[in-house]
Motif scaffolding. Structure first.
Motif, mmCIF file in Angstrom:
data_model
loop_
_atom_site.group_PDB
_atom_site.id
_atom_site.type_symbol
_atom_site.label_atom_id
_atom_site.label_comp_id
_atom_site.label_asym_id
_atom_site.label_seq_id
_atom_site.Cartn_x
_atom_site.Cartn_y
_atom_site.Cartn_z
ATOM 1 N N GLY A 1 0.799 -1.223 0.000
ATOM 2 C CA GLY A 1 0.000 0.000 0.000
ATOM 3 C C GLY A 1 0.826 1.264 0.000
ATOM 4 N N GLY A 2 2.135 1.130 -0.191
ATOM 5 C CA GLY A 2 3.013 2.293 -0.201
ATOM 6 C C GLY A 2 3.140 2.903 -1.586
ATOM 7 N N HIS A 3 4.047 3.876 -1.703
ATOM 8 C CA HIS A 3 4.155 4.621 -2.954
ATOM 9 C C HIS A 3 4.565 3.736 -4.129
ATOM 10 C CE1 HIS A 3 4.825 7.706 -5.854
ATOM 11 N NE2 HIS A 3 6.117 7.523 -5.888
ATOM 12 N N GLY A 4 5.302 2.669 -3.863
ATOM 13 C CA GLY A 4 5.708 1.783 -4.946
ATOM 14 C C GLY A 4 4.715 0.683 -5.253
ATOM 15 N N ASP A 5 3.610 0.650 -4.513
ATOM 16 C CA ASP A 5 2.577 -0.360 -4.746
ATOM 17 C C ASP A 5 1.588 0.218 -5.757
ATOM 18 O OD1 ASP A 5 0.612 -2.279 -4.697
ATOM 19 O OD2 ASP A 5 0.643 -2.526 -2.513
ATOM 20 N N ASP A 6 1.738 -0.184 -7.023
ATOM 21 C CA ASP A 6 0.941 0.385 -8.108
ATOM 22 C C ASP A 6 -0.430 -0.268 -8.261
ATOM 23 O OD1 ASP A 6 3.036 2.096 -8.800
ATOM 24 O OD2 ASP A 6 3.974 0.577 -10.058
ATOM 25 N N ARG A 7 -0.762 -1.220 -7.407
ATOM 26 C CA ARG A 7 -2.039 -1.918 -7.527
ATOM 27 C C ARG A 7 -3.195 -1.040 -7.058
ATOM 28 N NH1 ARG A 7 -0.653 -6.931 -3.828
ATOM 29 N NH2 ARG A 7 0.105 -5.165 -2.588
ATOM 30 N N GLY A 8 -4.292 -1.118 -7.759
ATOM 31 C CA GLY A 8 -5.505 -0.490 -7.277
ATOM 32 C C GLY A 8 -6.119 -1.318 -6.154
ATOM 33 N N PRO A 9 -7.189 -0.816 -5.538
ATOM 34 C CA PRO A 9 -7.773 -1.523 -4.388
ATOM 35 C C PRO A 9 -8.207 -2.947 -4.686
ATOM 36 C CG PRO A 9 -8.673 0.694 -4.580
ATOM 37 C CD PRO A 9 -7.871 0.457 -5.819
ATOM 38 N N GLY A 10 -8.565 -3.249 -5.956
ATOM 39 C CA GLY A 10 -9.059 -4.582 -6.260
ATOM 40 C C GLY A 10 -8.043 -5.521 -6.864
ATOM 41 N N ALA A 11 -6.784 -5.061 -6.953
ATOM 42 C CA ALA A 11 -5.765 -5.874 -7.626
ATOM 43 C C ALA A 11 -5.128 -6.872 -6.670
ATOM 44 C CB ALA A 11 -4.699 -4.980 -8.240
ATOM 45 N N ASP A 12 -4.538 -7.921 -7.260
ATOM 46 C CA ASP A 12 -3.862 -8.947 -6.482
ATOM 47 C C ASP A 12 -2.352 -8.737 -6.532
ATOM 48 O OD1 ASP A 12 -5.977 -10.227 -5.299
ATOM 49 O OD2 ASP A 12 -6.477 -11.271 -7.138
ATOM 50 N N PRO A 13 -1.523 -9.775 -6.691
ATOM 51 C CA PRO A 13 -0.082 -9.587 -6.555
ATOM 52 C C PRO A 13 0.501 -8.561 -7.526
ATOM 53 C CG PRO A 13 -0.637 -11.906 -6.495
ATOM 54 C CD PRO A 13 -1.889 -11.178 -6.878
ATOM 55 N N LEU A 14 1.550 -7.886 -7.052
ATOM 56 C CA LEU A 14 2.254 -6.913 -7.883
ATOM 57 C C LEU A 14 2.903 -7.659 -9.046
ATOM 58 C CD1 LEU A 14 2.900 -3.825 -7.666
ATOM 59 C CD2 LEU A 14 5.127 -4.483 -6.781
#
Length: 408
Positions: A143-156
């Motif tokens: 959930g940090g700045h490098g976590d590009d996933r949206g709320p519904g996404a799974d693994p990076l």
């Protein structure tokens, strides 16, 4: 792999050679042999077979250094990179790097995305572009700045500029893995950011123990840590953990300035990216939610630079541009000129940046023994910094490793 062939000797005659440390020019010649500066001064003898160019009083500077780039950020929609072919990204990264070289940037520090492969391809001559000091994938908490996933996404996705690591042992392992791959530095995300979808800019990220663990791992192999951080709270935590370089820092205060000076750390403002994101971000893929965050840091950036400059903080040049906005790389010179004199902006892009890269004596200088990375201008940038902001019009010659790589 094959090494880049050494160019023939190159003698530049009748130039005005800048020492960025003293801010003074010396009239004379510059000789490059085997990719290095061999001699400077008046009346230098041309060796056999040398290419000789008469600069007729042109202004000669060390090649420029951009200390905050993302050469693989081919779009402002960073989340999409995770599902984009690495071959496609690499092809566009080569184009982006060629543009940087044409603007006089002969070395860059990539702070998330580039890896040993891009650096090696440039060194071998397979990619035309600046020397790349890479950090591999940045470290981000979930959930940090490098976590590009949206709320519904799974693994990076595997192909991403960042990797998720939570907990002391996980960040140690992640840092060790990036260092194993040859990273010149490690980047951590210590606060929220504009381009990330699920965090707030004013958040702080990673615990102090996690930050110190990353610093310990980098220092163990004589590397250092840089941190993405905006607010004074995030910046101060990073500095107290031993981080050497603060990226952005738009929302710092006097306490941050004091800590930066006390810890002998660097600040790398990246003002042009907010200007470009506000103007063109959505055109080049920045999601609407991220675009709305830009105002939080846009206006504060120049005030933060002024505060840091007046407080004696060590400053390096950075841009942080994404996608089609890379073309604005030189505009940072003009923006900083609102609060800094030209010589200090030039230092930020030459000798100070070289010190940050731990390449002093090798880059950012015209001294004998340094890499023969050189730019030539048709006017004095210490009188008009706008010359550097418009390289297509005012930079007739770019030289890298003693070879002419662009000429007007």
């Amino acid at each position: 792999m094959t090494a880049r062939p050494e160019p023939q000797p190159l003698l530049l005659r009748n130039g005005r050679l800048l020492d960025p440390v003293t801010g003074t020019y010396a009239e004379g010649d510059l000789l490059a042999v085997d990719g290095r500066i061999a001699e400077t001064g008046p009346g230098v003898t041309a060796p056999a077979g040398a290419e000789v160019r008469d600069l007729r009083g042109g202004f000669v500077l060390p090649g420029l250094i951009d200390a905050h780039v993302h050469v693989t950020a081919i779009t402002a929609d960073l989340a999409s990179l995770g599902t984009t072919s690495p071959f496609y990204i690499g092809a566009h990264a080569a184009r982006i790097m060629g543009g940087m070289l044409d603007r006089g940037f002969t070395a860059v520090r990539d702070v998330a995305g580039a890896d040993y492969g891009i650096a090696a391809a440039q060194a071998d001559g397979a990619i035309r572009g600046p020397r790349v000091f890479f950090g591999g994938r940045a470290l981000s908490q979930t959930g940090g700045h490098g976590d590009d996933r949206g709320p519904g996404a799974d693994p990076l996705p595997a192909w991403s500029g960042s990797r998720i690591a939570d907990g002391i042992e996980a960040v140690r392992a992640a840092a060790r893995d990036e260092l194993r791959k040859g990273s010149h530095h490690i980047k951590v995300m210590a606060s929220g950011g504009v381009a990330s979808p699920t965090d707030r800019i004013d958040s702080v990220q990673y615990s102090m123990d996690e930050l110190r663990a990353v610093v310990d791992e980098a220092q163990a192999v004589n590397r250092y840590v840089c941190a993405h951080a905006y607010t004074a709270r995030a910046v101060n935590r990073a500095l107290e953990a031993g981080i050497r370089s603060i990226e952005h820092g738009n929302l710092i205060d006097a306490s941050s300035v004091s800590l930066l000076v006390e810890r002998d750390a660097f600040l790398v403002p990246t003002l042009v990216t907010y200007w470009a994101l506000k103007k063109e971000g959505r055109q080049f893929g920045l999601p609407e939610g991220s675009w709305r965050k830009v105002d939080e840091v846009l206006d504060a950036g120049l005030s933060a630079l002024d505060l840091a400059y007046r407080g004696g903080v060590r400053l390096a040049y950075g841009t942080d541009l994404l996608g089609g906005m890379h073309r604005h790389q030189s505009e940072e010179f003009r923006i900083r000129a609102q609060v800094q004199p030209p010589i200090d902006i030039v230092r930020a892009a030459t000798c100070a940046a070289a010190e940050l890269l731990r390449a002093e004596g090798q880059l950012g200088t015209l001294a004998a023994g340094a890499h023969a990375d050189v730019i030539v201008l048709d006017g004095d940038p210490l009188q008009d910094i706008g010359l550097l902001a418009d390289p297509a019009a005012h930079m007739p010659l770019v030289i890298q490793a003693g070879a002419v790589v662009r000429q007007r």
